[in-house]
Scaffold this motif. Sequence first.
Motif, PDB file in Angstrom:
ATOM      1  N   ALA A 140       0.834  -1.205   0.000  1.00  0.00           N
ATOM      2  CA  ALA A 140       0.000   0.000   0.000  1.00  0.00           C
ATOM      3  C   ALA A 140       0.866   1.251   0.000  1.00  0.00           C
ATOM      4  CB  ALA A 140      -0.940   0.005   1.208  1.00  0.00           C
ATOM      5  N   ALA A 141       1.992   1.217   0.724  1.00  0.00           N
ATOM      6  CA  ALA A 141       2.886   2.374   0.732  1.00  0.00           C
ATOM      7  C   ALA A 141       3.399   2.673  -0.666  1.00  0.00           C
ATOM      8  CB  ALA A 141       4.056   2.121   1.683  1.00  0.00           C
ATOM      9  N   ALA A 142       3.739   1.613  -1.408  1.00  0.00           N
ATOM     10  CA  ALA A 142       4.214   1.801  -2.778  1.00  0.00           C
ATOM     11  C   ALA A 142       3.129   2.414  -3.650  1.00  0.00           C
ATOM     12  CB  ALA A 142       4.671   0.466  -3.353  1.00  0.00           C
ATOM     13  N   ASN A 271       8.552   9.857  -4.481  1.00  0.00           N
ATOM     14  CA  ASN A 271       7.424   8.934  -4.598  1.00  0.00           C
ATOM     15  C   ASN A 271       7.801   7.695  -5.402  1.00  0.00           C
ATOM     16  OD1 ASN A 271       4.664   9.761  -3.478  1.00  0.00           O
ATOM     17  ND2 ASN A 271       5.422  11.684  -4.301  1.00  0.00           N
ATOM     18  N   PHE A 272       8.569   7.893  -6.463  1.00  0.00           N
ATOM     19  CA  PHE A 272       8.989   6.756  -7.287  1.00  0.00           C
ATOM     20  C   PHE A 272       9.901   5.817  -6.492  1.00  0.00           C
ATOM     21  CE2 PHE A 272      11.896   4.715 -10.312  1.00  0.00           C
ATOM     22  CZ  PHE A 272      10.981   4.095 -11.139  1.00  0.00           C
ATOM     23  N   THR A 285      11.881   2.633   7.686  1.00  0.00           N
ATOM     24  CA  THR A 285      13.159   3.054   7.109  1.00  0.00           C
ATOM     25  C   THR A 285      12.979   4.244   6.188  1.00  0.00           C
ATOM     26  OG1 THR A 285      14.055   0.816   7.238  1.00  0.00           O
ATOM     27  CG2 THR A 285      15.103   2.324   5.677  1.00  0.00           C
ATOM     28  N   LEU A 286      11.955   4.202   5.340  1.00  0.00           N
ATOM     29  CA  LEU A 286      11.731   5.295   4.392  1.00  0.00           C
ATOM     30  C   LEU A 286      11.215   6.543   5.088  1.00  0.00           C
ATOM     31  CD1 LEU A 286      10.259   3.368   1.328  1.00  0.00           C
ATOM     32  CD2 LEU A 286      12.595   4.168   1.698  1.00  0.00           C
ATOM     33  N   LEU A 328       9.319  10.387   0.178  1.00  0.00           N
ATOM     34  CA  LEU A 328       9.604   9.168   0.920  1.00  0.00           C
ATOM     35  C   LEU A 328       8.707   9.016   2.140  1.00  0.00           C
ATOM     36  CD1 LEU A 328      13.536   9.220   0.913  1.00  0.00           C
ATOM     37  CD2 LEU A 328      12.054   7.787  -0.498  1.00  0.00           C
ATOM     38  N   ALA A 329       8.509  10.096   2.872  1.00  0.00           N
ATOM     39  CA  ALA A 329       7.843  10.008   4.174  1.00  0.00           C
ATOM     40  C   ALA A 329       6.324  10.113   4.106  1.00  0.00           C
ATOM     41  CB  ALA A 329       8.386  11.091   5.118  1.00  0.00           C
ATOM     42  N   THR A 330       5.788  10.872   3.142  1.00  0.00           N
ATOM     43  CA  THR A 330       4.334  11.076   3.120  1.00  0.00           C
ATOM     44  C   THR A 330       3.561   9.800   2.794  1.00  0.00           C
ATOM     45  OG1 THR A 330       4.585  13.419   2.566  1.00  0.00           O
ATOM     46  CG2 THR A 330       2.458  12.397   2.094  1.00  0.00           C
ATOM     47  N   PRO A 331       3.855   9.100   1.701  1.00  0.00           N
ATOM     48  CA  PRO A 331       3.071   7.883   1.419  1.00  0.00           C
ATOM     49  C   PRO A 331       3.295   6.776   2.430  1.00  0.00           C
ATOM     50  CG  PRO A 331       4.857   8.131  -0.165  1.00  0.00           C
ATOM     51  CD  PRO A 331       4.803   9.407   0.617  1.00  0.00           C
ATOM     52  N   THR A 332       4.505   6.660   2.979  1.00  0.00           N
ATOM     53  CA  THR A 332       4.766   5.588   3.944  1.00  0.00           C
ATOM     54  C   THR A 332       4.067   5.857   5.265  1.00  0.00           C
ATOM     55  OG1 THR A 332       6.885   6.705   4.401  1.00  0.00           O
ATOM     56  CG2 THR A 332       6.930   4.784   2.965  1.00  0.00           C
ATOM     57  N   SER A 333       4.091   7.106   5.727  1.00  0.00           N
ATOM     58  CA  SER A 333       3.390   7.422   6.976  1.00  0.00           C
ATOM     59  C   SER A 333       1.886   7.278   6.804  1.00  0.00           C
ATOM     60  CB  SER A 333       3.739   8.841   7.442  1.00  0.00           C
ATOM     61  OG  SER A 333       3.384   9.812   6.470  1.00  0.00           O
ATOM     62  N   THR A 334       1.381   7.622   5.620  1.00  0.00           N
ATOM     63  CA  THR A 334      -0.049   7.454   5.360  1.00  0.00           C
ATOM     64  C   THR A 334      -0.435   5.986   5.367  1.00  0.00           C
ATOM     65  OG1 THR A 334      -0.108   9.473   4.031  1.00  0.00           O
ATOM     66  CG2 THR A 334      -1.916   7.918   3.733  1.00  0.00           C
TER      67      THR A 334
END
Length: 405
Positions: A140-142, A271-272, A285-286, A328-334
Motif C-alpha cells: 500500500a505504501a508503494a 514517490n517513485f 526506514t523510508l 519518501l515520508a508522506t506515502p509511507t506514513s499514510t
Amino acid sequence: MTATRDAHLPDAGRTVRRPMLVTLMIASALSPLAINIFIPSMASIARDLVADEAIVGLGLSLYLAATALIQLLAGPLSDRYGRRPVIIGGMVLYLVGTVMCLAAADVVLFLAGRVVQAASATGIALSRAIVRDVYERERAAAMIGYVTMGFAIAPLLGPLIGGTIDTAFGWRMVFWLLAAIGIVAIGLLFVDLNETNPERGKPMRGQLANYAALLTAGSFWNYAMVSALISAVFFAFLGGAPFVAASLLGMTPAEYGLWFALCAAGYIIGNFITAQLSERLGIKTLMVAGSAISMGAALLSLALVGAGWLSPLTLFGPMFLVGIGNGLATPTSTAGGVSVVPHAAGAAAGMMGALQIGTGALASFAAALVATRHGGPIGLLALMSVFGLGSLVAAMLVRRVRHTA
C-alpha cells in the motif's frame, strides 16, 4: 494494479477488483489542482466581480478550511456507506461548486462556490483508503506513492496553466477547465471503481467511535505527526519563500515558478523511490530517511544563507531534497496510519488528511509572518528545520512492523 486484476487479501479473506491507478491519481489530484490553478487569477476575479483582492483571497483560505473539515467527514461516511458513493458524491458537489463559480456575478456566490468545490477533498482521503482496502500494508505504501504524485504535479502545473488560460481567455475559462476535469474524474470513478470497503453498513455512531479508537492509538499519532510535520516543511516554504523571492531576490512570479519546479521534481522522484523500495526496506526506514533528508536540506539552506550566500540556488536548490524527503515520508506514513485500525481506514485517512492540511495552513501562516517580520529567510529556514526535526523524532518513535492484519 489494473482494473481487471483482483486483489486477494489474506488478512480479510476477500477478493476485490482493484481500480486503475490513474483513476485514483486523478481523484487525488483534483483538489490540489483547484487550490493552485486559480491563484494567478485572483486579481482578474477581483476586477471582474468588483471586489477587494483580500476578499477574493478568501477563496483560498475558505477552500483549505473546508478541505480539512470534509476529510474528517469523508472518512467515517465512507466507512458507513462505502468508498464509492462518498467519493463520487464529493466529485458531484465539486462540479456543482465549479458551476457556481462560473455563474458568479458577485464575490459572495464565487466564495460559496469555492467552499462547495472543496468537496473534491473526498478524493484525497478516500483514494488512500481505497489503496489500503485492496493492497497489503507494505505494498500500500508503494501504491500510495504513485497516487500522491498528483500532489506534486498539480502545484507545479496548476499556476502555469491557470495563468496562461487567464491571460488568453479570462478567468472563467480556468473554471471551465476545472469542470471538464471533474467530469472526467466522475466518469472514471463510475466506470472503474467498485466498492472496496467490506465493512460498510455499521451505524454512524459506531463509525464516529472509530475516531475514539484512533485518538487513543499511540502508533496512529506517530504516523500522523510524521505526515503532518514533513508536510509542514513544504507548506512553510510555500508561505514564506514568495516574500523572500520577491523582496530580497527581485524574482518575478515566472522565475519563482520555474525554481519551485525543483521541489515538485524532487517529490516525484521520492514517490517513485518509495514505490520501488517500500516492500524491500519497510515503511519505517523510508519515513526516517525522508524526514532526515528534509531536515538536512533545510539546515543546509539555513547554513548557506546564514553565511551570506542568499541566491535562488541556495534558497530553492535544497528544496529538491525537501521534495525527495516528502516523497519518501508522506506515502509511507499514510500507509502506516491507515493500517493501525484496519476497520477504520476511512476515518484514519480523513483524520490524517485534515491534520496534514490544518498543520500545513498554520505552518504557511507562521512562515509568512516570520519571513516578512521576524527574521526574513533565516527565520523561515529555521522554522522549516524545526518542523523537519519534529518529523524525524516522530518517525524514529514508530515501531518497526513488517506486516499487519
